[in-house]
Design a protein around this motif. Structure first.
Motif, PDB file in Angstrom:
ATOM      1  N   LEU A 162       0.827  -1.207   0.000  1.00  0.00           N
ATOM      2  CA  LEU A 162       0.000   0.000   0.000  1.00  0.00           C
ATOM      3  C   LEU A 162       0.857   1.252   0.000  1.00  0.00           C
ATOM      4  CD1 LEU A 162      -3.051  -0.625   2.347  1.00  0.00           C
ATOM      5  CD2 LEU A 162      -3.110   0.388   0.054  1.00  0.00           C
ATOM      6  N   GLU A 163       1.933   1.236   0.769  1.00  0.00           N
ATOM      7  CA  GLU A 163       2.816   2.398   0.817  1.00  0.00           C
ATOM      8  C   GLU A 163       3.394   2.690  -0.565  1.00  0.00           C
ATOM      9  OE1 GLU A 163       5.737   1.571   3.746  1.00  0.00           O
ATOM     10  OE2 GLU A 163       4.421   1.996   5.448  1.00  0.00           O
ATOM     11  N   ARG A 164       3.809   1.657  -1.282  1.00  0.00           N
ATOM     12  CA  ARG A 164       4.354   1.855  -2.630  1.00  0.00           C
ATOM     13  C   ARG A 164       3.282   2.360  -3.585  1.00  0.00           C
ATOM     14  NH1 ARG A 164       5.460  -1.663  -5.647  1.00  0.00           N
ATOM     15  NH2 ARG A 164       4.828  -3.568  -4.608  1.00  0.00           N
ATOM     16  N   LEU A 165       2.093   1.766  -3.466  1.00  0.00           N
ATOM     17  CA  LEU A 165       0.998   2.134  -4.367  1.00  0.00           C
ATOM     18  C   LEU A 165       0.612   3.601  -4.189  1.00  0.00           C
ATOM     19  CD1 LEU A 165      -0.736   0.495  -6.421  1.00  0.00           C
ATOM     20  CD2 LEU A 165      -2.481   0.357  -4.644  1.00  0.00           C
ATOM     21  N   LEU A 166       0.440   4.028  -2.950  1.00  0.00           N
ATOM     22  CA  LEU A 166       0.062   5.407  -2.674  1.00  0.00           C
ATOM     23  C   LEU A 166       1.219   6.367  -2.945  1.00  0.00           C
ATOM     24  CD1 LEU A 166      -1.897   4.839   0.658  1.00  0.00           C
ATOM     25  CD2 LEU A 166      -2.881   5.345  -1.573  1.00  0.00           C
ATOM     26  N   GLY A 167       2.431   5.899  -2.703  1.00  0.00           N
ATOM     27  CA  GLY A 167       3.592   6.765  -2.886  1.00  0.00           C
ATOM     28  C   GLY A 167       3.881   7.093  -4.334  1.00  0.00           C
ATOM     29  N   ARG A 168       3.611   6.178  -5.249  1.00  0.00           N
ATOM     30  CA  ARG A 168       3.942   6.437  -6.645  1.00  0.00           C
ATOM     31  C   ARG A 168       2.800   7.100  -7.420  1.00  0.00           C
ATOM     32  NH1 ARG A 168       4.162   0.068  -8.257  1.00  0.00           N
ATOM     33  NH2 ARG A 168       1.945  -0.316  -8.577  1.00  0.00           N
ATOM     34  N   ALA A 169       1.605   7.128  -6.842  1.00  0.00           N
ATOM     35  CA  ALA A 169       0.451   7.713  -7.535  1.00  0.00           C
ATOM     36  C   ALA A 169       0.522   9.240  -7.479  1.00  0.00           C
ATOM     37  CB  ALA A 169      -0.852   7.231  -6.914  1.00  0.00           C
ATOM     38  N   LEU A 170       0.344   9.878  -8.630  1.00  0.00           N
ATOM     39  CA  LEU A 170       0.391  11.329  -8.697  1.00  0.00           C
ATOM     40  C   LEU A 170      -0.795  11.970  -7.989  1.00  0.00           C
ATOM     41  CD1 LEU A 170       1.445  11.750 -12.446  1.00  0.00           C
ATOM     42  CD2 LEU A 170       2.915  11.861 -10.438  1.00  0.00           C
ATOM     43  N   ASN A 171      -1.889  11.241  -7.880  1.00  0.00           N
ATOM     44  CA  ASN A 171      -3.128  11.831  -7.358  1.00  0.00           C
ATOM     45  C   ASN A 171      -3.618  11.137  -6.099  1.00  0.00           C
ATOM     46  OD1 ASN A 171      -3.778   9.419  -8.616  1.00  0.00           O
ATOM     47  ND2 ASN A 171      -5.819  10.127  -9.238  1.00  0.00           N
ATOM     48  N   SER A 172      -2.729  10.530  -5.338  1.00  0.00           N
ATOM     49  CA  SER A 172      -3.184   9.799  -4.151  1.00  0.00           C
ATOM     50  C   SER A 172      -3.902  10.712  -3.164  1.00  0.00           C
ATOM     51  CB  SER A 172      -1.992   9.109  -3.471  1.00  0.00           C
ATOM     52  OG  SER A 172      -0.993  10.049  -3.124  1.00  0.00           O
ATOM     53  N   PHE A 173      -3.554  12.003  -3.170  1.00  0.00           N
ATOM     54  CA  PHE A 173      -4.228  12.963  -2.278  1.00  0.00           C
ATOM     55  C   PHE A 173      -5.694  13.130  -2.633  1.00  0.00           C
ATOM     56  CE2 PHE A 173      -2.728  15.324  -5.916  1.00  0.00           C
ATOM     57  CZ  PHE A 173      -3.794  16.129  -6.243  1.00  0.00           C
ATOM     58  N   ASP A 174      -6.082  12.694  -3.830  1.00  0.00           N
ATOM     59  CA  ASP A 174      -7.437  12.880  -4.306  1.00  0.00           C
ATOM     60  C   ASP A 174      -8.370  11.749  -3.874  1.00  0.00           C
ATOM     61  OD1 ASP A 174      -8.953  14.764  -5.600  1.00  0.00           O
ATOM     62  OD2 ASP A 174      -8.791  13.833  -7.565  1.00  0.00           O
ATOM     63  N   VAL A 225      -9.009   5.892   2.407  1.00  0.00           N
ATOM     64  CA  VAL A 225      -7.658   5.768   2.956  1.00  0.00           C
ATOM     65  C   VAL A 225      -7.709   5.212   4.382  1.00  0.00           C
ATOM     66  CG1 VAL A 225      -5.558   7.026   3.570  1.00  0.00           C
ATOM     67  CG2 VAL A 225      -6.801   7.617   1.484  1.00  0.00           C
ATOM     68  N   GLU A 226      -8.682   5.667   5.167  1.00  0.00           N
ATOM     69  CA  GLU A 226      -8.823   5.173   6.539  1.00  0.00           C
ATOM     70  C   GLU A 226      -9.137   3.686   6.555  1.00  0.00           C
ATOM     71  OE1 GLU A 226     -11.781   7.563   8.378  1.00  0.00           O
ATOM     72  OE2 GLU A 226     -10.575   9.399   8.363  1.00  0.00           O
ATOM     73  N   ARG A 227     -10.011   3.229   5.679  1.00  0.00           N
ATOM     74  CA  ARG A 227     -10.355   1.805   5.623  1.00  0.00           C
ATOM     75  C   ARG A 227      -9.159   0.975   5.182  1.00  0.00           C
ATOM     76  NH1 ARG A 227     -15.158   0.454   2.049  1.00  0.00           N
ATOM     77  NH2 ARG A 227     -15.005  -1.542   3.162  1.00  0.00           N
ATOM     78  N   LEU A 228      -8.362   1.501   4.260  1.00  0.00           N
ATOM     79  CA  LEU A 228      -7.190   0.765   3.784  1.00  0.00           C
ATOM     80  C   LEU A 228      -6.180   0.536   4.907  1.00  0.00           C
ATOM     81  CD1 LEU A 228      -6.613   2.453   0.315  1.00  0.00           C
ATOM     82  CD2 LEU A 228      -7.205   0.049   0.713  1.00  0.00           C
ATOM     83  N   GLY A 229      -6.233   1.345   5.929  1.00  0.00           N
ATOM     84  CA  GLY A 229      -5.325   1.168   7.056  1.00  0.00           C
ATOM     85  C   GLY A 229      -5.560  -0.118   7.816  1.00  0.00           C
ATOM     86  N   THR A 230      -6.718  -0.775   7.584  1.00  0.00           N
ATOM     87  CA  THR A 230      -7.025  -2.032   8.268  1.00  0.00           C
ATOM     88  C   THR A 230      -6.837  -3.237   7.349  1.00  0.00           C
ATOM     89  OG1 THR A 230      -9.387  -2.081   7.671  1.00  0.00           O
ATOM     90  CG2 THR A 230      -8.757  -0.761   9.596  1.00  0.00           C
ATOM     91  N   ALA A 231      -6.222  -3.049   6.184  1.00  0.00           N
ATOM     92  CA  ALA A 231      -6.077  -4.144   5.211  1.00  0.00           C
ATOM     93  C   ALA A 231      -5.202  -5.261   5.765  1.00  0.00           C
ATOM     94  CB  ALA A 231      -5.496  -3.610   3.914  1.00  0.00           C
ATOM     95  N   LEU A 232      -5.655  -6.515   5.563  1.00  0.00           N
ATOM     96  CA  LEU A 232      -4.931  -7.692   6.034  1.00  0.00           C
ATOM     97  C   LEU A 232      -4.245  -8.449   4.896  1.00  0.00           C
ATOM     98  CD1 LEU A 232      -7.672  -9.123   8.438  1.00  0.00           C
ATOM     99  CD2 LEU A 232      -5.730  -7.662   9.040  1.00  0.00           C
ATOM    100  N   ALA A 233      -4.851  -8.401   3.720  1.00  0.00           N
ATOM    101  CA  ALA A 233      -4.327  -9.154   2.583  1.00  0.00           C
ATOM    102  C   ALA A 233      -4.702  -8.439   1.303  1.00  0.00           C
ATOM    103  CB  ALA A 233      -4.881 -10.580   2.589  1.00  0.00           C
ATOM    104  N   HIS A 234      -4.046  -8.791   0.215  1.00  0.00           N
ATOM    105  CA  HIS A 234      -4.303  -8.103  -1.041  1.00  0.00           C
ATOM    106  C   HIS A 234      -4.005  -9.012  -2.232  1.00  0.00           C
ATOM    107  CE1 HIS A 234       0.033  -7.624  -0.569  1.00  0.00           C
ATOM    108  NE2 HIS A 234       0.101  -7.414  -1.882  1.00  0.00           N
TER     109      HIS A 234
END
Length: 279
Positions: free
Chosen positions: A40-52, A58-67
């Motif tokens: 998730l850190e890589r995905l959000l870090g490389r996206a130009l528009n993650s702030f959007d 984003v809060e729900r993604l903080g509880t992710a267990l698997a992907h």
């Protein structure tokens, strides 16, 4: 062209709580035991528009267990390389959440860029906005190798400027108030709609997006810039309708992509004319 993601290699990964899942992410030949948190850190870090992304997402993604990740579609031509991936996350409450990642080479220097969207429809719209013609720096030539003259370029320009067919208006109830908030948040013009309009749009429960104009035009300095005009029309709880007119362009000093938002079409088109020779 759409390619199924089933032909891509899969890697075993360890997820946040020790669970394991299959990751199909051809763009990331990283540690096959990467945790979901690191992914998730890589995905959000490389996206130009993650702030959007919506704050709630984003809060729900903080509880992710698997992907797991899979290629959803791809397009490859002489000038454009574009792929869309779906990243699905298993959350602590047992629900699933997906992010849609658009990767393309349509940036100013042709390097790969990444964008993230919470909805497939938003990713599809973003993909449709990418230029399918030659990228900046391309020189037009005839079949015999000679450069196109002014008459040829004028004819080509007139063909590219053909009107976009009218589309039927179909309001879609899809977190429309949050969509309006994000449109207003990315506006960079000083005369963007104010708090009064923002308050009204909190009552939006459905919306419809229409592309009203799209063209590459010459700007000051002898270079080309892309201009696109969108109407975001919202249906409010009281039955009224409100439109936002969004201008996307690259008529900036460094060619950077910029968004401007206006309350009426006349102002939006006036802004385009002031930045280019759009007629």
């Amino acid at each position: 062209m759409s390619d199924p993601g089933t032909t891509l290699s899969k890697h075993q990964v360890t997820c946040g709580d020790g669970l394991e899942t299959l990751l199909n992410d051809p763009q990331d030949p990283h540690d096959p035991y990467e945790t979901t948190e690191t992914h998730l850190e890589r995905l959000l870090g490389r996206a130009l528009n993650s702030f959007d992304l919506p704050d709630s997402t984003v809060e729900r993604l903080g509880t992710a267990l698997a992907h797991s990740s899979a290629l959803h579609s791809s397009h490859h031509s002489a000038s454009l390389h574009r792929t869309t991936h779906r990243h699905t996350y298993l959350l602590a409450d047992g629900s699933a959440l997906s992010l849609w990642e658009l990767a393309h080479n349509a940036g100013r220097d042709g390097t790969e860029q990444h964008e993230l969207y919470a909805e497939e429809s938003e990713a599809r719209l973003a993909a449709s906005r990418l230029p399918t013609g030659p990228l900046p720096g391309w020189t037009a030539e005839r079949s015999d190798g000679r450069a196109l003259d002014d008459d040829d370029l004028e004819l080509l320009s007139s063909l590219l400027a053909r009107p976009i067919p009218a589309q039927p208006r179909m309001y879609v109830p899809d977190n429309s108030a949050d969509h309006a908030r994000r449109v207003l948040r990315r506006a960079e013009n000083a005369d963007r709609p104010g708090e009064r309009t923002a308050r009204r749009l909190r009552l939006a429960f459905a919306h419809h997006i229409t592309q009203a104009f799209g063209r590459h035009c010459p700007v000051e300095g002898g270079r080309d810039a892309g201009f696109t005009l969108y109407e975001h029309q919202f249906l409010l709880l009281d039955g009224s309708e409100v439109s936002l007119w969004e201008v996307e362009h690259t008529a900036t000093p460094d060619g950077r992509h910029m968004c401007e938002v206006y309350e009426d079409e006349h102002a939006a088109r006036g802004a385009m004319e002031s930045r280019s020779r759009v007629r």
